[in-house]
Design a protein around this motif. Sequence first.
Motif, PDB file in Angstrom:
ATOM      1  N   ARG A 174       0.826  -1.203   0.000  1.00  0.00           N
ATOM      2  CA  ARG A 174       0.000   0.000   0.000  1.00  0.00           C
ATOM      3  C   ARG A 174       0.865   1.260   0.000  1.00  0.00           C
ATOM      4  NH1 ARG A 174      -2.068   2.862   4.303  1.00  0.00           N
ATOM      5  NH2 ARG A 174      -1.790   1.125   5.773  1.00  0.00           N
ATOM      6  N   PHE A 175       1.898   1.269   0.839  1.00  0.00           N
ATOM      7  CA  PHE A 175       2.776   2.440   0.874  1.00  0.00           C
ATOM      8  C   PHE A 175       3.599   2.570  -0.405  1.00  0.00           C
ATOM      9  CE2 PHE A 175       1.900   2.370   5.447  1.00  0.00           C
ATOM     10  CZ  PHE A 175       1.784   3.726   5.711  1.00  0.00           C
ATOM     11  N   LEU A 176       4.021   1.443  -0.979  1.00  0.00           N
ATOM     12  CA  LEU A 176       4.747   1.516  -2.244  1.00  0.00           C
ATOM     13  C   LEU A 176       3.852   2.075  -3.341  1.00  0.00           C
ATOM     14  CD1 LEU A 176       6.742  -1.862  -2.294  1.00  0.00           C
ATOM     15  CD2 LEU A 176       7.697   0.441  -2.079  1.00  0.00           C
ATOM     16  N   GLU A 232       8.767  -3.464  -6.524  1.00  0.00           N
ATOM     17  CA  GLU A 232       9.897  -3.817  -5.658  1.00  0.00           C
ATOM     18  C   GLU A 232       9.480  -4.622  -4.431  1.00  0.00           C
ATOM     19  OE1 GLU A 232      12.285  -0.468  -4.622  1.00  0.00           O
ATOM     20  OE2 GLU A 232      12.778   0.028  -6.717  1.00  0.00           O
ATOM     21  N   ILE A 233       8.219  -4.976  -4.320  1.00  0.00           N
ATOM     22  CA  ILE A 233       7.688  -5.583  -3.102  1.00  0.00           C
ATOM     23  C   ILE A 233       8.365  -6.900  -2.725  1.00  0.00           C
ATOM     24  CG2 ILE A 233       5.809  -6.703  -4.370  1.00  0.00           C
ATOM     25  CD1 ILE A 233       5.728  -5.381  -0.742  1.00  0.00           C
ATOM     26  N   SER A 286       9.954   8.493  -0.065  1.00  0.00           N
ATOM     27  CA  SER A 286       9.384   7.288  -0.656  1.00  0.00           C
ATOM     28  C   SER A 286       9.713   6.033   0.146  1.00  0.00           C
ATOM     29  CB  SER A 286       9.907   7.110  -2.085  1.00  0.00           C
ATOM     30  OG  SER A 286       9.534   5.851  -2.612  1.00  0.00           O
ATOM     31  N   SER A 287       8.797   5.076   0.126  1.00  0.00           N
ATOM     32  CA  SER A 287       9.034   3.774   0.739  1.00  0.00           C
ATOM     33  C   SER A 287      10.067   2.956  -0.021  1.00  0.00           C
ATOM     34  CB  SER A 287       7.720   2.980   0.801  1.00  0.00           C
ATOM     35  OG  SER A 287       6.755   3.658   1.571  1.00  0.00           O
TER      36      SER A 287
END
Length: 453
Positions: free
Chosen positions: A154-156, A164-165, A347-348
Amino acid sequence: MNPILNTDSYKLSHYLQYPPELKFISSYIESRGGRWNRVIFYGLQAFLKAYLSQKITADDIKEAKEFAAPHGLPFNEKGWEYILKEHGGALPLRIEAVAEGSVVPTENVLVQMQNTDANVPWLVGWVETALLRAIWYPVAVATNSYFCKELISRFLSETGTPSEIDFKLHDFGARGVSSFESAGIGGSAHLLNFKGSDTISGALFARQFYGADMAAFSIPASEHSTMTAWGKERENLAYANMSERFGDSVFACVIDSYNIENAILEWSKLMPSIKERGGRVVLRPDSGNPVAMAILCIERLIELVGARKNEKGYLVLPDFVRVIYGDGIELERIGDILGELKMRGISSDNIAFGMGGALLQHLSRDTLRFAMKASAVSKDGINWQNIAKEPISDPSKHSKPGRLALVRDGKHWKTIRLDELASEQNQLVPVFENGKILREYNFEEIRARIANG
């Protein structure tokens, strides 16, 4: 391990406690709720391969009998001798379960089991201890990891690069679990959601029981001993050595042996070389308040080496440096850190997380309130009588009556009685019968099922 003794002590006396006319028992496993509202079903196949498909022997019966009497319990020697003689030691049980990797709301049946031989109805309860233990733990770890992935994703999506998760939560838990087997089970469960791990046994477990070629990836990384061995006065040389050895690849370095801010300054001097060689250093500040220290580290790096604004308007460090935080990390703390970064316009993408005990060990059967309960009995295997537990003191512990089925309509799942199934498809499929495994899942298939929800 003697499979007969893979149970609780009190189970040894249960064969004397059932009604004499009872010939068949059907029991089921569910999560009655708990920390999350959904679970990732995983781990049954490994248990079937490693344990339940193992045949009992005469030596197993002899050992169990010799154990039971001094332990204070009766032993069903005739029952086990019958299984050995009539079934060659294979357990006359039928198990059906939802497909591994299914994302199922809590309070639904996940596994159902009954005996296939009218002479051994007691066997269903005997297996409960081992079977329930084999399921609640990998399900809890997989579900824990899954909700971490949902949060980070969610933050990405809001501040960075969703693609990139896969490497945003790294398994650091091997040393914090109770056994090598726990590390393998839990470590592989995490790998259903992410691909980064230092728990080698998790990758080996995924290979052995689910056919994964290589489920996990890691990078060269330092620990405090490899840094402090240089001495405090030569900390800069320890970092220079890391840069020289690994600076053309992705590598990680712990920076809290002494002074984190000084370490960041020293690393900033080495980063032009890393940039030139196409590498990336991932700095690990693992002391102090996780939120404060993660923010301090990233903001100090922005001051020293700069940052760009991405298309979403958030600051991203140059590609040659990132941060990983791995001390005291749990789901809520991840949210705190990412929320603070977002508030500061960062950014995350800049940070990944390492999780140890909170990922693989800070879980119990009560985390998702797992239970196995008998739900139907029969005299002939055809006509079934519904049974259930209904404590008036705790309605949440009421169990489900009857032989059960699990149906699905899109992302909506519902447990019904088998006699109500009609034309709907039962999501519980046969996976084991009379010692034989009927259905196997591979690791990538399970990953894909989770991804599709």
